[in-house]
Scaffold this active site. Sequence first.
Site, PDB file in Angstrom:
ATOM      1  N   LYS A 194       8.705  85.248 -60.534  1.00 52.94           N
ATOM      2  CA  LYS A 194       8.784  86.655 -60.139  1.00 52.94           C
ATOM      3  C   LYS A 194       8.647  87.586 -61.347  1.00 52.94           C
ATOM      4  O   LYS A 194       8.235  88.732 -61.216  1.00 52.94           O
ATOM      5  CB  LYS A 194      10.104  86.938 -59.426  1.00 52.94           C
ATOM      6  CG  LYS A 194      10.379  86.048 -58.219  1.00 52.94           C
ATOM      7  CD  LYS A 194      10.094  86.753 -56.948  1.00 52.94           C
ATOM      8  CE  LYS A 194      10.339  86.007 -55.643  1.00 52.94           C
ATOM      9  NZ  LYS A 194      10.389  84.590 -55.566  1.00 52.94           N
TER      10      LYS A 194
HETATM   11  C1  LIG Z   1       9.877  83.682 -54.627  1.00 51.00           C
HETATM   12  C2  LIG Z   1       9.737  82.253 -55.003  1.00 51.00           C
HETATM   13  C3  LIG Z   1       8.849  81.384 -54.318  1.00 51.00           C
HETATM   14  C4  LIG Z   1       8.061  81.804 -53.086  1.00 51.00           C
HETATM   15  O1  LIG Z   1       7.052  82.744 -53.346  1.00 51.00           O
HETATM   16  P1  LIG Z   1       6.412  83.589 -52.142  1.00 51.00           P
HETATM   17  O2  LIG Z   1       5.491  84.532 -52.797  1.00 51.00           O
HETATM   18  O3  LIG Z   1       7.561  84.244 -51.440  1.00 51.00           O
HETATM   19  O4  LIG Z   1       5.715  82.602 -51.247  1.00 51.00           O
HETATM   20  C5  LIG Z   1       8.735  80.088 -54.767  1.00 51.00           C
HETATM   21  N1  LIG Z   1       9.467  79.638 -55.813  1.00 51.00           N
HETATM   22  C6  LIG Z   1      10.331  80.431 -56.480  1.00 51.00           C
HETATM   23  C7  LIG Z   1      11.115  79.862 -57.597  1.00 51.00           C
HETATM   24  C8  LIG Z   1      10.490  81.768 -56.111  1.00 51.00           C
HETATM   25  O5  LIG Z   1      11.356  82.549 -56.783  1.00 51.00           O
END
Ligand SMILES: *Cc1c(COP(=O)(O)O)cnc(C)c1O
Length: 473
Positions: free
Chosen positions: A112
Amino acid sequence: MRYVSTRGEAPAIGFWDAVLAGLAPDGGLYVPQAWPRFTPQEIAAFAGKPYAEVAAAVIGKFAGDDIGHDELLAMTREAYATFTHPSVTPIKELYPNLFLLELFHGPTLAFKDVAMQILARLYDKALKAQERHLTIVAATSGDTGGAAVEAFRGASNARILILFPEGRISEVQRRFMTTTGEVNVANVAVQGSFDDCQAIVKDMFQDKTLRQAVDLSGVNSINWARIAAQAVYYFTSAVALGAPHRKVSFVVPTGNFGDAFAGYVAGQMGLPIETITVATNSNDIVARAIRTGRYVRGEVQATQSPAMDIQIASNFERLYFEAVGRDAAATARAFKGFGQTGSIDIPAEALDFMRQLFGGDAVDEAQTSAAIRDTLEDTGELIDPHTAVAVRAALRLRAGAGDASTPLIVLSTAHPAKFPEAVLEAAGAEPRLPAAAIGLDRKTETFDRLPADAEAVKNYLRAFAICNQNDAP
Ligand SMILES: *Cc1c(COP(=O)(O)O)cnc(C)c1O
């Protein structure tokens, strides 16, 4: 570049409004009016370029003339200087021709950060231009909150309030949010579940008086700039493995479908991608939709990969819109219907369109633990549970019809040290915290506890906004 709503009943908006926007007023999601494209020569020229330069080129396509190249490049340079790896998102061969794309070298050790670091800088520019001072509110099940706090800490035109479910996130996750010591950051431990936190946020957005009083905003995964920023590493990783002269495939651990949709976006911009496999945990709504043609809401189950514990994959609406030939009326009908019935039958032609690029695979808890253990035994690498879901799906794909001559890139979305208990239990080894997180356990935490009650949180937010206003320079 203009942005239209997938439901077709909101006016088109420009890039800067899209940066600040959440849902469109008609309930849809914003998408670019047309996909910008790179030529194969332009893509080939990304080889060997610093990450920040590719990021400026890709994001620049979505900004059009709304920002100068040099200014955007200065922003991407600053954003990705916060990453501890010189390649920002390095790739590592795990098995023959199967690679991990490590997206976790940012300040909070989760993918993120990649989008949030640039989003905060774009926000800052947009807010200063519009002379706005807004309040970001987010409910988090762990990773989003930390990445947002780290990106927006100290921002002069934005304050941020995070709600998290007390006792249900890991200590490392909590400390990333609660130890900044910044006056524009507030954290509330809600005595309830993540769903309670989300319901409170929704209630706040529906309160028009409050919304206007504090200029409420969100930074969740439907934000267009976040998707655009995530398309970048599809380019850098594919080019490192021979694109555009050669196709590559991806496996993406998926919750809200933002990251996987960013892969589709890279493809629309000209990157030759063979397949994208959507790997889910037992919350398998997207994998099931692609496999069966029915998008059906289920009950959320708690897993070792909590960032993917969702029952509605918000960004799936964007793919649906594309798959029905950008028919906004059909998309509006389908997703309004979903709101009432909890299911959509994907029309045959649209399903064919999705399957040309996407496959789906669901990985249960035992398989996730096995993937962490096997990966350590086979390769010496410790992986986190989210990455493990995708590695398991990748190995299954390879064992099946998958063409082993096409490089397969698995997105690795979190550092294993963020989920030490799950990793220890599966593999008997404790991941070491990287330098970025060392000392986190000695910093002072600041957060407040509130009941799962919207009125209590609203009062808290008003007080925070007034106090932060006075602190502002
Ligand atoms: C948010 C997140 C995901 C999922 O990503 P999306 O874009 O919601 O599909 C996968 N792994 C981690 C560690 C995340 O923080």
